[in-house]
Each structure stands twice: as structure tokens, then as C-alpha cells.
Design an enzyme around this catalytic site. Structure first.
Site, PDB file in Angstrom:
ATOM      1  N   SER A   1      37.137  36.736  41.219  1.00  0.00           N
ATOM      2  CA  SER A   1      35.848  36.898  40.559  1.00  0.00           C
ATOM      3  C   SER A   1      35.312  38.302  40.790  1.00  0.00           C
ATOM      4  O   SER A   1      35.598  38.932  41.820  1.00  0.00           O
ATOM      5  CB  SER A   1      34.880  35.873  41.170  1.00  0.00           C
ATOM      6  OG  SER A   1      33.563  36.199  40.844  1.00  0.00           O
TER       7      SER A   1
ATOM      8  N   TYR B   1      30.509  31.495  48.585  1.00  0.00           N
ATOM      9  CA  TYR B   1      31.446  31.371  47.456  1.00  0.00           C
ATOM     10  C   TYR B   1      32.237  32.673  47.284  1.00  0.00           C
ATOM     11  O   TYR B   1      33.466  32.664  47.225  1.00  0.00           O
ATOM     12  CB  TYR B   1      30.691  31.039  46.166  1.00  0.00           C
ATOM     13  CG  TYR B   1      31.534  31.222  44.927  1.00  0.00           C
ATOM     14  CD1 TYR B   1      32.534  30.313  44.608  1.00  0.00           C
ATOM     15  CD2 TYR B   1      31.358  32.337  44.095  1.00  0.00           C
ATOM     16  CE1 TYR B   1      33.343  30.508  43.482  1.00  0.00           C
ATOM     17  CE2 TYR B   1      32.153  32.527  42.975  1.00  0.00           C
ATOM     18  CZ  TYR B   1      33.141  31.609  42.675  1.00  0.00           C
ATOM     19  OH  TYR B   1      33.950  31.816  41.570  1.00  0.00           O
TER      20      TYR B   1
ATOM     21  N   LYS C   1      36.496  33.957  47.899  1.00  0.00           N
ATOM     22  CA  LYS C   1      37.385  34.696  46.994  1.00  0.00           C
ATOM     23  C   LYS C   1      37.989  35.913  47.710  1.00  0.00           C
ATOM     24  O   LYS C   1      39.170  36.211  47.565  1.00  0.00           O
ATOM     25  CB  LYS C   1      36.636  35.133  45.731  1.00  0.00           C
ATOM     26  CG  LYS C   1      36.120  33.985  44.867  1.00  0.00           C
ATOM     27  CD  LYS C   1      37.250  33.171  44.247  1.00  0.00           C
ATOM     28  CE  LYS C   1      36.754  32.032  43.382  1.00  0.00           C
ATOM     29  NZ  LYS C   1      37.806  31.072  43.003  1.00  0.00           N
TER      30      LYS C   1
HETATM   31  N1  LIG Z   1      33.034  29.934  35.531  1.00  0.00           N
HETATM   32  C1  LIG Z   1      32.786  31.115  36.081  1.00  0.00           C
HETATM   33  O1  LIG Z   1      31.754  31.725  35.805  1.00  0.00           O
HETATM   34  C2  LIG Z   1      33.782  31.745  37.032  1.00  0.00           C
HETATM   35  C3  LIG Z   1      33.696  33.120  37.312  1.00  0.00           C
HETATM   36  C4  LIG Z   1      34.608  33.694  38.185  1.00  0.00           C
HETATM   37  C5  LIG Z   1      35.588  32.906  38.783  1.00  0.00           C
HETATM   38  N2  LIG Z   1      35.644  31.576  38.499  1.00  0.00           N
HETATM   39  C6  LIG Z   1      36.680  30.759  39.136  1.00  0.00           C
HETATM   40  O2  LIG Z   1      37.488  30.177  38.132  1.00  0.00           O
HETATM   41  C7  LIG Z   1      37.991  28.930  38.584  1.00  0.00           C
HETATM   42  C8  LIG Z   1      37.694  27.865  37.542  1.00  0.00           C
HETATM   43  O3  LIG Z   1      36.296  27.831  37.305  1.00  0.00           O
HETATM   44  P1  LIG Z   1      35.642  26.886  36.217  1.00  0.00           P
HETATM   45  O4  LIG Z   1      34.440  27.571  35.723  1.00  0.00           O
HETATM   46  O5  LIG Z   1      36.665  26.435  35.261  1.00  0.00           O
HETATM   47  O6  LIG Z   1      35.168  25.692  37.154  1.00  0.00           O
HETATM   48  P2  LIG Z   1      35.319  24.125  36.990  1.00  0.00           P
HETATM   49  O7  LIG Z   1      34.528  23.491  38.068  1.00  0.00           O
HETATM   50  O8  LIG Z   1      35.055  23.718  35.589  1.00  0.00           O
HETATM   51  O9  LIG Z   1      36.883  23.920  37.275  1.00  0.00           O
HETATM   52  C9  LIG Z   1      37.397  23.808  38.575  1.00  0.00           C
HETATM   53  C10 LIG Z   1      38.289  22.595  38.585  1.00  0.00           C
HETATM   54  O10 LIG Z   1      38.865  22.467  39.885  1.00  0.00           O
HETATM   55  C11 LIG Z   1      38.789  21.110  40.277  1.00  0.00           C
HETATM   56  N3  LIG Z   1      38.781  21.115  41.742  1.00  0.00           N
HETATM   57  C12 LIG Z   1      37.832  21.612  42.578  1.00  0.00           C
HETATM   58  N4  LIG Z   1      38.209  21.449  43.848  1.00  0.00           N
HETATM   59  C13 LIG Z   1      39.421  20.839  43.830  1.00  0.00           C
HETATM   60  C14 LIG Z   1      40.327  20.412  44.835  1.00  0.00           C
HETATM   61  N5  LIG Z   1      40.040  20.529  46.129  1.00  0.00           N
HETATM   62  N6  LIG Z   1      41.497  19.870  44.457  1.00  0.00           N
HETATM   63  C15 LIG Z   1      41.804  19.710  43.137  1.00  0.00           C
HETATM   64  N7  LIG Z   1      40.984  20.081  42.144  1.00  0.00           N
HETATM   65  C16 LIG Z   1      39.802  20.642  42.492  1.00  0.00           C
HETATM   66  C17 LIG Z   1      37.529  20.561  39.630  1.00  0.00           C
HETATM   67  O11 LIG Z   1      37.552  19.160  39.461  1.00  0.00           O
HETATM   68  C18 LIG Z   1      37.539  21.287  38.300  1.00  0.00           C
HETATM   69  O12 LIG Z   1      38.263  20.551  37.324  1.00  0.00           O
HETATM   70  C19 LIG Z   1      37.327  28.675  39.932  1.00  0.00           C
HETATM   71  O13 LIG Z   1      38.233  29.078  40.934  1.00  0.00           O
HETATM   72  C20 LIG Z   1      36.125  29.586  39.913  1.00  0.00           C
HETATM   73  O14 LIG Z   1      35.734  29.964  41.208  1.00  0.00           O
HETATM   74  C21 LIG Z   1      34.773  30.976  37.622  1.00  0.00           C
END
Ligand SMILES: NC(=O)c1ccc[n+]([C@@H]2O[C@H](COP(=O)([O-])OP(=O)(O)OC[C@H]3O[C@@H](n4cnc5c(N)ncnc54)[C@H](O)[C@@H]3O)[C@@H](O)[C@H]2O)c1
Length: 342
Positions: free
Chosen positions: A124, A149, A153
Site C-alpha cells: 500500500s 495497518y 505492510k
Molecule cells: N482497498 C484498499 O483501499 C487497499 C489499498 C491498499 C492496499 N490494500 C490491500 O489489498 C488487499 C485486498 O484489499 P481489499 O480492499 O480487497 O479488502 P477485502 O477485505 O475486500 O479483501 C480481503 C479478503 O481477505 C480475506 N481475509 C482476511 N483475512 C483473512 C485470513 N486470515 N485468511 C483468509 N482470508 C482472509 C477477507 O475475507 C477478504 O475476502 C489487502 O491486503 C489490503 O490491505 C487495499
């Protein structure tokens, strides 16, 4: 080639799974559904006319991961699974370190045992911390994020770098996302936050469908052109395509070992007020808002220098702010309750 997508039922993971399937990759999704639903997987299957091997499991559960790597001939892993709410991470930091850091350690350990060396990680822009000034470029020293958080990362990036030093065959890609928004152009899959949305656009979209009364804008007195914060919003489909570009790049460069980080963003900052008015234009719905004091930890502005991803991966964003708003609205208006039918 079979790819393991952890967190593949979630927002970015489901869009990426769709792009992978459309590109001919086989996909195994491993997700504990703590922030998602199986419905997203079903819809991706419908949209692609392909099937996904879905395994419900936790990345902290090494025995379950072992089974996945034994049963499937996995060649690479895209690791999305994480908790992602910045504010919540300060309230329950241990859950964040456990889920995100320990979960990644478990996954990397099982990968190492099974000699799976391709690893693409959801990092991120938050890793740049408060010390760096935009545009953020990958050569900057990654910072000291103000919340747990972001710290997870930074820690995972460090773990991956150390693993690559120890394992000469390791191939890691850190994708540092800026602000993903939007939805697949079909309106069938999109962001479905549980509870009160943490991010601006899902909140705006829920105000538009009447689920929330009004938007709160935190601070209109920043030293930015209209006083509100600037972020680098990118369409989730562009982001998903960035993952396919990274995987293709790894496959086309078999000699590469080590770790490379790439920013995935547009390179442009857009303000909160600009987002609100673009959304109003796309939806025809007016968004009432109120101004509140600045929120602790919010940086006034940041955006990506995304030239490395363009030069090395051949990737750049194709969709603009208007596309992001139109696709968000199509998804939200067709699915006011997200994936749940209630
Ligand atoms: N959405 C954003 O703004 C953003 C920005 C930068 C980075 N990210 C990163 O991108 C990735 C995906 O984000 P997203 O927005 O799709 O989030 P999201 O919550 O929609 O997706 C994350 C998925 O991981 C699953 N999950 C969480 N912990 C778990 C575990 N211990 N075991 C198995 N599954 C697990 C959840 O059920 C979910 O389906 C994350 O790592 C997040 O930190 C997101």
C-alpha cells in the site's frame, strides 16, 4: 498455470481473479470470508464462464494451507488476504499483526516448503509514511506509518526482502496500491464493505442509495486547491490488470530473482470535493455533506509516481475518474445491499 489467490473473494481479489481467468490462468481462491461472501466468487464464475477452486480457510492455518499446496499444483501466489481498516487497526492492533503479519509468515513458510517462489503482495501507499513528500517513487525509503495497518505492510515487505536474500530462487513483487475505487463494468461485482464504510467512495455511494444520511468531509482547510485532501484514485479493474501484468512479467522473465516494488496509481491527485461532484454528475444524485474537523493521521495529499510500472510491466491506468464514478454507481444502484439479498 495455477495461481493461488488469498483473499480472492474480497474487493480487489475478486476483480483480479476475473482478470486472471480471462487471461487463461487457473485460479484457486483461499479466503476465510471474514470480510466477503461466496457470492462474489459465483458472480466472477458467471462473468468469465470459468470455474474457480474455492477453499474456505484462514492464512493463519498452516495445516489447511498445506492441504491446498498438496492438492493443487500452485505455481504462484497473489496474497490479498488481510484486515484493512486503518482506524480499526489502532483499536485492535494485535488482531492486525496476527492476521496480516503472522498470516503472511504462515503462507510464506508453506510456500517455501513446497518450493513455490512466485509471490505478489498487496502492499500500500501507506508504506511511504508521513516523512515522504509526493509524488511517491519506489526508490524512497519506506517510512514509519502512523497506524498498525500500515506497519503490517512495512513489516511484510521487510519479511519478503529477507526471504529473498535467504532463498536465491525467490521472486517477489510488492504492489503498492494507491486508492482503488470503482467496480467491474458489468455492475455484478464491486466493493461491499461490512458496516460503516471506511473509504470515501463507498460512503458516498451509500449516501446516494439512501443507506447513509450524509457524507462527513474531514477538513476543508488543508493547503490544497479546494482545502480538502487529495488522493490518487485508480479504477479497481486497472489495479486488477496490474496484477496480471506483474504475473506475466514474472513468467516472461524466468531469470529474475529478488524483490521489486511497483506503485500502482494514476499519478494524479483528486480532492474530496472533486470526487463528490464527479459522483453527482455520474449518478444524477446530489450528495449532502457536512464539514468536520481534520481526522488524526490523514495526510493532506499524496499520489504515485507510477512510471516504473509503466516502463517495466508495461502497465498504466486506462480508466478515468468519470469511469470510476459511473462503474461505482452501476454496482451500488443495482446492489444497494452489496452481495446480500436482504
Ligand atoms: N482497498 C484498499 O483501499 C487497499 C489499498 C491498499 C492496499 N490494500 C490491500 O489489498 C488487499 C485486498 O484489499 P481489499 O480492499 O480487497 O479488502 P477485502 O477485505 O475486500 O479483501 C480481503 C479478503 O481477505 C480475506 N481475509 C482476511 N483475512 C483473512 C485470513 N486470515 N485468511 C483468509 N482470508 C482472509 C477477507 O475475507 C477478504 O475476502 C489487502 O491486503 C489490503 O490491505 C487495499
Amino acid at each position: 498455470m495455477k495461481v493461488l489467490v488469498t483473499g480472492g473473494a474480497g474487493y480487489i481479489g475478486s476483480h483480479t481473479a476475473l482478470c486472471l481467468l480471462n487471461k487463461g490462468y487457473e485460479v484457486v481462491v483461499y479466503d476465510n470470508l471474514c470480510n466477503s461472501s461466496l457470492e462474489s466468487i459465483k458472480r466472477v464464475e458467471k462473468l468469465t464462464s470459468r470455474s474457480i477452486d474455492f477453499v474456505e480457510g484462514d492464512v493463519c492455518d498452516k495445516a489447511a494451507l498445506e492441504q491446498v499446496f498438496t492438492q493443487h499444483d500452485i505455481s504462484g501466489v497473489i496474497h490479498f488476504a488481510a484486515l484493512k481498516a486503518v482506524g480499526e487497526s489502532s483499536e485492535i492492533p494485535l488482531d492486525y499483526y496476527q492476521n496480516n503479519v503472522f498470516g503472511s509468515l504462515c503462507l510464506l513458510d508453506v510456500m517455501t516448503k513446497h518450493q513455490v517462489n512466485q509471490f505478489i503482495f498487496s502492499s500500500s501507499a501507506t508504506v511511504y509514511g508521513e516523512e515522504n513528500k509526493p509524488p511517491y517513487v519506489e526508490t524512497l525509503k519506506i517510512g514509519n506509518p502512523s497506524n498498525p495497518y500500515g506497519a503490517t505492510k512495512v513489516m511484510i515487505e521487510r519479511v519478503v526482502n529477507d526471504l529473498a536474500i535467504a532463498n536465491a530462487d525467490f521472486k517477489g513483487v510488492m504492489l503498492r496500491y494507491f486508492n482503488p475505487v470503482g467496480a467491474h463494468e458489468s455492475g455484478e461485482i464491486g466493493e461491499d464493505p461490512k458496516g460503516i464504510p471506511n473509504n470515501l467512495l463507498p460512503y458516498v455511494a451509500q449516501v446516494a442509495v439512501g443507506k447513509r444520511e450524509q457524507l462527513t468531509v474531514f477538513g476543508d482547510d488543508y493547503s490544497t486547491p479546494d482545502g480538502t485532501c487529495l488522493r490518487d484514485y485508480l479504477h479497481v479493474m486497472d489495479l486488477a490488470e496490474g496484477h496480471v501484468a506483474a504475473l506475466d512479467w514474472l513468467n516472461n522473465n524466468p531469470g529474475f530473482t529478488g524483490v521489486e516494488a511497483f506503485n500502482l496509481g494514476t499519478g494524479t491527485g483528486t480532492s474530496v470535493f472533486e470526487i463528490v461532484s464527479a459522483f453527482e454528475k455520474a449518478s444524477g444524485v446530489s450528495i449532502p455533506y457536512t464539514i468536520a474537523p481534520r481526522r488524526a493521521g490523514d495526510l493532506p495529499e499524496f499520489w504515485a509516481d507510477a512510471s516504473k510500472a509503466n516502463q517495466v510491466l508495461g502497465w498504466r491506468t486506462k480508466r478515468d475518474i468519470s469511469d470510476m464514478m459511473i462503474d461505482t454507481w452501476r454496482w451500488q444502484s443495482a446492489n444497494p445491499n452489496g452481495f446480500s439479498k436482504a
